[in-house]
Write a protein that holds these residues in place. Sequence first.
Motif, PDB file in Angstrom:
ATOM      1  N   ALA A  37      -1.581   5.068  -0.120  1.00 61.60           N
ATOM      2  CA  ALA A  37      -1.138   6.459  -0.005  1.00 61.60           C
ATOM      3  C   ALA A  37      -2.071   7.283   0.866  1.00 61.60           C
ATOM      4  CB  ALA A  37      -1.032   7.093  -1.388  1.00 61.60           C
ATOM      5  N   VAL A  38      -3.232   6.739   1.225  1.00 60.72           N
ATOM      6  CA  VAL A  38      -4.178   7.455   2.082  1.00 60.72           C
ATOM      7  C   VAL A  38      -4.295   6.798   3.444  1.00 60.72           C
ATOM      8  CG1 VAL A  38      -6.573   8.242   2.310  1.00 60.72           C
ATOM      9  CG2 VAL A  38      -5.472   8.244   0.075  1.00 60.72           C
ATOM     10  N   PHE A  39      -4.241   5.463   3.502  1.00 67.40           N
ATOM     11  CA  PHE A  39      -4.515   4.743   4.738  1.00 67.40           C
ATOM     12  C   PHE A  39      -3.293   4.032   5.323  1.00 67.40           C
ATOM     13  CE2 PHE A  39      -8.581   5.187   2.670  1.00 67.40           C
ATOM     14  CZ  PHE A  39      -9.448   5.443   3.705  1.00 67.40           C
ATOM     15  N   GLU A  40      -2.150   4.097   4.680  1.00 61.26           N
ATOM     16  CA  GLU A  40      -0.968   3.398   5.191  1.00 61.26           C
ATOM     17  C   GLU A  40       0.273   4.281   5.138  1.00 61.26           C
ATOM     18  OE1 GLU A  40      -0.428  -0.294   3.211  1.00 61.26           O
ATOM     19  OE2 GLU A  40      -2.457  -1.028   3.608  1.00 61.26           O
ATOM     20  N   MET A  41       0.119   5.532   5.462  1.00 61.81           N
ATOM     21  CA  MET A  41       1.252   6.448   5.478  1.00 61.81           C
ATOM     22  C   MET A  41       2.018   6.319   6.797  1.00 61.81           C
ATOM     23  SD  MET A  41       1.315   8.089   2.611  1.00 61.81           S
ATOM     24  CE  MET A  41       2.328   9.506   3.000  1.00 61.81           C
ATOM     25  N   SER A  77      -4.117   7.385   8.494  1.00 61.83           N
ATOM     26  CA  SER A  77      -3.277   6.192   8.586  1.00 61.83           C
ATOM     27  C   SER A  77      -2.951   5.843  10.033  1.00 61.83           C
ATOM     28  CB  SER A  77      -1.983   6.415   7.793  1.00 61.83           C
ATOM     29  OG  SER A  77      -2.257   6.710   6.443  1.00 61.83           O
ATOM     30  N   ALA A  78      -2.800   6.845  10.889  1.00 63.14           N
ATOM     31  CA  ALA A  78      -2.513   6.580  12.296  1.00 63.14           C
ATOM     32  C   ALA A  78      -3.660   5.825  12.952  1.00 63.14           C
ATOM     33  CB  ALA A  78      -2.244   7.893  13.033  1.00 63.14           C
ATOM     34  N   ARG A  79      -4.914   6.193  12.648  1.00 63.67           N
ATOM     35  CA  ARG A  79      -6.049   5.466  13.203  1.00 63.67           C
ATOM     36  C   ARG A  79      -6.124   4.037  12.665  1.00 63.67           C
ATOM     37  NH1 ARG A  79      -5.683   8.074  16.804  1.00 63.67           N
ATOM     38  NH2 ARG A  79      -6.988   9.786  17.562  1.00 63.67           N
ATOM     39  N   MET A  80      -5.727   3.845  11.421  1.00 59.97           N
ATOM     40  CA  MET A  80      -5.743   2.489  10.865  1.00 59.97           C
ATOM     41  C   MET A  80      -4.660   1.631  11.496  1.00 59.97           C
ATOM     42  SD  MET A  80      -5.641   1.307   6.884  1.00 59.97           S
ATOM     43  CE  MET A  80      -5.778  -0.419   6.435  1.00 59.97           C
ATOM     44  N   GLN A  81      -3.472   2.188  11.720  1.00 62.81           N
ATOM     45  CA  GLN A  81      -2.389   1.429  12.346  1.00 62.81           C
ATOM     46  C   GLN A  81      -2.728   1.063  13.787  1.00 62.81           C
ATOM     47  OE1 GLN A  81       1.088   3.874  11.891  1.00 62.81           O
ATOM     48  NE2 GLN A  81       1.002   3.832   9.652  1.00 62.81           N
TER      49      GLN A  81
END
Length: 263
Positions: free
Chosen positions: A77-81, A170-174
């Motif tokens: 819910a914090v890193f994969e939105m 989440s955008a930076r993680m993706q």
Amino acid sequence: MRRAAVWGARVMCSAASPAAGGGERKVVVVPKPAAPHTVSRVQEEKRRREKVATNYAEYPVVSLSGEAKGSIELASAVFEMPLRKDLLQRVVLWQQARKRPDAIPVKRRGEVSGGGRKPWHQKGSGRARHGSIRSPLWRGGGKAHGRRAKSWAFDMPKKVRRLALRTAISARMQEGRLVIVEDLDIEDHKTSLLQGVLDRNGWDSALVISEAVPDNFKLACSNIATVDVLPALGANVYSILKRRQLVISRSGVDYLHKFLLRL
């Protein structure tokens, strides 16, 4: 009606029945209905925070030198939105509007001191007629149609701000530009020492977030224009989107989980 023995209960008296011989009235005590919300505020707050359903996934943790330091569980819910460009645009515009400087006001003829009487008589002096020396026609007078004080800030709901922050992270993680480090401890506050660490890791434009930034790291970054350092309390959408890499310490991840896992 008689006084009830139970506090807060209602008392209803029934009339005497003729068939019963005209005895005394019967007292019926009707208990007060329970409150519709018996949950305490603490329990209600816990239930509200539990509304953010999330899963946890393992993510590698490294040191500043690039060594593996185990893993950490990241909340989906914090890193994969999913990406929401509309939310990011709204929050960035809100942040920029709050930073926009206000117009410097100037004094109009009603705000300039002096000019309480007519400079000279209306007729007879041969001069042009005037009613006040603070007219915009006079030197030292008020400004006609001058700038007024104005604030460009507007309100943004907290839920939208939190959702946009989770979306930016989440955008930076993706994009594969998220790095979780163990800590930010370095030996010295020399800029050259930290610049070597940045070059080895390929962090040419990075935002570093930690719950508490060490003094050596803060001083070393102060002379590097392409690296920003923020405490986890000050994490915001504009700063994340401004830099290409996002570096978060382990303590920073724990703080973001605590702050963003709620509505």
